[in-house]
Design a protein around this motif. Structure first.
Motif, PDB file in Angstrom:
ATOM      1  N   THR A  36       0.869  -1.185   0.000  1.00  0.00           N
ATOM      2  CA  THR A  36       0.000   0.000   0.000  1.00  0.00           C
ATOM      3  C   THR A  36       0.905   1.234   0.000  1.00  0.00           C
ATOM      4  O   THR A  36       2.128   1.113  -0.128  1.00  0.00           O
ATOM      5  N   THR A  37       0.307   2.396   0.127  1.00  0.00           N
ATOM      6  CA  THR A  37       1.093   3.628   0.108  1.00  0.00           C
ATOM      7  C   THR A  37       1.309   4.148   1.531  1.00  0.00           C
ATOM      8  O   THR A  37       0.693   3.678   2.489  1.00  0.00           O
ATOM      9  N   SER A  38       2.190   5.134   1.650  1.00  0.00           N
ATOM     10  CA  SER A  38       2.607   5.614   2.972  1.00  0.00           C
ATOM     11  C   SER A  38       1.439   6.158   3.800  1.00  0.00           C
ATOM     12  O   SER A  38       1.467   6.078   5.032  1.00  0.00           O
ATOM     13  N   ALA A  39       0.408   6.674   3.150  1.00  0.00           N
ATOM     14  CA  ALA A  39      -0.748   7.195   3.894  1.00  0.00           C
ATOM     15  C   ALA A  39      -1.491   6.089   4.629  1.00  0.00           C
ATOM     16  O   ALA A  39      -2.226   6.357   5.587  1.00  0.00           O
ATOM     17  N   HIS A  40      -1.298   4.863   4.197  1.00  0.00           N
ATOM     18  CA  HIS A  40      -1.982   3.717   4.817  1.00  0.00           C
ATOM     19  C   HIS A  40      -0.978   2.753   5.442  1.00  0.00           C
ATOM     20  O   HIS A  40      -1.258   1.563   5.593  1.00  0.00           O
ATOM     21  N   GLU A  41       0.183   3.284   5.826  1.00  0.00           N
ATOM     22  CA  GLU A  41       1.289   2.438   6.271  1.00  0.00           C
ATOM     23  C   GLU A  41       0.908   1.575   7.473  1.00  0.00           C
ATOM     24  O   GLU A  41       1.422   0.462   7.640  1.00  0.00           O
ATOM     25  N   ASN A  42      -0.004   2.062   8.305  1.00  0.00           N
ATOM     26  CA  ASN A  42      -0.391   1.291   9.487  1.00  0.00           C
ATOM     27  C   ASN A  42      -1.089  -0.020   9.128  1.00  0.00           C
ATOM     28  O   ASN A  42      -1.208  -0.917   9.970  1.00  0.00           O
TER      29      ASN A  42
END
Length: 558
Positions: free
Chosen positions: A122-128
């Motif tokens: 996924t991308t860094s905005a959804h890293e969690n």
């Protein structure tokens, strides 16, 4: 020549921006598809029937006036997917920036492991969410969500669906059309589990053309992240920019080859590459060759010859020295390759089942629907590398090995490890021949214990013991050896007491041996176990036949 492009059939869009169509125009497209299939592709009615296909067409035809365009398109895909051949498809994934026909994709890539489905990228905005296990999609439990979207996917077998079909869980249009959501949404919410915590997370849509990566593996590039440790690459993920490469593993006296397409690499064609591989093997202390095709979605099967002939000529073509790693992405021209390796070499297959039927319909023609200009792809070439009685949903591995998410994340590879550590002392390559030998030598107690052991050993997970015993019993009956067939069916019933089918088969054995009373009893048992299924229906037919034959016998005696 057989060319397969996973990008073409599963990722690339097939529609161009069009104004909304009327219900009659959509119905005309559907009728065109139906007539084209019946007129030009009737041979595709192999795993489904013309009646089932026409019934699905009738249902969609009736529903069209009430459906939105995306629901109609998914309905068309469901109709084509009835043929259950991966090359025969109306593609859905990747329809972005297509005007009124735009299909979206959420900003995640999922992957299937032995312990579930996880967020691979996924991308860094959804890293969690990276590395989280998927529990539900839009509130629907993951198993139900998979079952909901599966009918719209060209499911050759379940391994193929799990390898490529997970992208459907990220498409709002498919989720709505298949009833996962009650309305069309602009996002996708997953229920996830990570580090002991369960939480919901909503993903926005991908705006770039595609995620960076190859062979469904996300590459850490730009804003994109991958769940594994990217500080180093395991063998199967090294040099993904190359179609194939090999590496010497001196500590194991082994050579590892990864080939991920049946195409020539721009730097070195297939014949030259494999000439170099086999020359290295002959000139060095190499005891094992591992050919990894778990990522290989096919290409041109005319290019398989150098691989096959190279193995046959090599001293490595001995039991326990040559291993082939397969999985759900092993498909198309690569299915031809593994079939040929199975036929002509001493390969030991390791990993998971292939994504293609052993014999299958491949090479497709593009069929453009006249009003929507949507393309369906209908197969025309039948590929049969093995006799029809050896056909199956997939080529099963001799040694079943799955990768857990933790192993993926930490760059462990249990599939390669299984090949490197393989010993014929603790594994049976041909279970049925082994069990048959035990029976013929009178080792009945060992036969029982070994059968139970292997049935419960995950290494034999894809060997269908029940079917093999059932087939053997019917083969014996076909040769007139009814008594031995009954012994086989009784043995199978003891191993699989919860299967209605084994009791149905034993009932037939009893009937053919003249034990009518026992046959009736066992048919009734089969009916009680599967009252509404195929086995119950067959048992009722057989009881009726027994009754009719008994009545005819009574009349003839008078």
């Amino acid at each position: 020549m057989k060319w397969l492009s996973i990008v073409l059939t599963l990722i690339t869009a097939t529609a161009t921006s069009q104004p909304d169509l009327t219900a009659d125009q959509w119905r005309a497209d559907l009728k065109f598809l139906q007539e084209t299939v019946h007129e030009d592709y009737p041979f595709l009615f192999k795993k489904t029937t013309a009646h089932a296909f026409d019934s699905a067409v009738a249902v969609l035809h009736q529903a069209i006036p009430k459906l939105a365009p995306h629901e109609i398109i998914v309905g068309l895909a469901r109709t084509v997917a009835l043929f259950e051949y991966g090359h025969t498809t109306l593609p859905l994934s990747g329809w972005r920036d297509r005007g009124s026909y735009s299909f979206d994709q959420a900003r995640f890539v999922l992957d299937h492991f032995s312990d579930g489905i996880f967020v691979q990228g996924t991308t860094s905005a959804h890293e969690n969410t990276l590395g989280a296990k998927v529990i539900a999609v839009e509130g629907m439990p993951i198993d139900q969500a998979l079952a909901a979207v599966k009918p719209a996917f060209p499911t050759e077998n379940n391994a193929f669906f799990m390898a490529y079909g997970l992208s459907f869980l990220g498409c709002p249009q498919i989720l709505h059309a298949q009833g996962v959501t009650s309305s069309l949404k602009k996002s996708v919410t997953l229920t996830l589990e990570k580090e002991g915590k369960v939480f919901d997370h909503t993903f926005d849509m991908i705006t770039e053309k595609d995620f960076p990566g190859q062979y469904t593996i996300v590459k850490e590039e730009g804003d994109w992240l991958n769940a594994r440790d990217n500080s180093r690459d395991p063998l199967w993920l090294k040099h993904l920019d190359r179609i194939y490469y090999f590496e010497h593993l001196p500590e194991h006296n082994a050579v590892y080859v990864r080939q991920s397409q049946i195409q020539d690499d721009p730097e070195e064609d297939i014949p030259t590459f494999y000439e170099r591989v086999f020359r290295f093997i002959e000139e060095n202390q190499v005891d094992k060759l591992i050919l990894d095709v778990r990522l290989n979605g096919g290409g041109n099967n005319y290019k398989n010859k150098p691989v096959i002939t190279g193995v046959i000529r090599s001293r490595i073509n001995e039991p326990g020295k040559f291993f082939v790693i397969t999985g759900g992405q092993t498909f198309s021209a690569c299915q031809n390759l593994v079939n040929e390796l199975s036929n002509y070499t001493n390969a030991i297959f390791v990993g998971g089942p292939t994504g293609e039927n052993i014999n299958f319909y491949g090479d497709n023609n593009e069929v453009t629907l006249p009003n929507s200009k949507i393309n369906a792809y209908l197969s025309f070439a039948w590929w049969q590398d093995k006799p029809q009685w050896e056909n199956a949903d997939w080529l099963a591995p001799h040694l079943a090995v799955e990768m857990s998410f933790e192993e993926y994340a930490t760059n462990q590879d249990p599939l390669v490890a299984a090949a490197l550590n393989f010993s014929s002392n603790n594994f049976v390559l041909n279970p049925m021949q082994y069990l048959t030998d035990l029976y013929q030598s009178g080792q009945h107690e060992k036969l029982q214990s070994e059968a139970v052991r292997m049935i419960n050993d995950p290494a034999y997970a894809f060997f269908d013991f029940e079917k093999e015993f059932n087939d053997l019993g019917y083969e014996l009956m076909g040769r007139g050896d009814v008594q031995t067939a009954v012994v086989v069916f009784q043995f199978a019933a003891g191993l699989f007491p919860d299967s209605a089918n084994v009791w149905d088969s034993l009932a037939e054995g009893m009937w053919r041996s003249g034990n009518i009373a026992k046959a009736k009893e066992l048919y009734q048992k089969a009916i009680s176990m599967d009252p509404d299924g195929y086995v119950g229906e067959n048992a009722r037919k057989m009881l009726k036949r027994i009754k009719e034959e008994s009545s005819q016998g009574s009349r003839s005696n008078h």
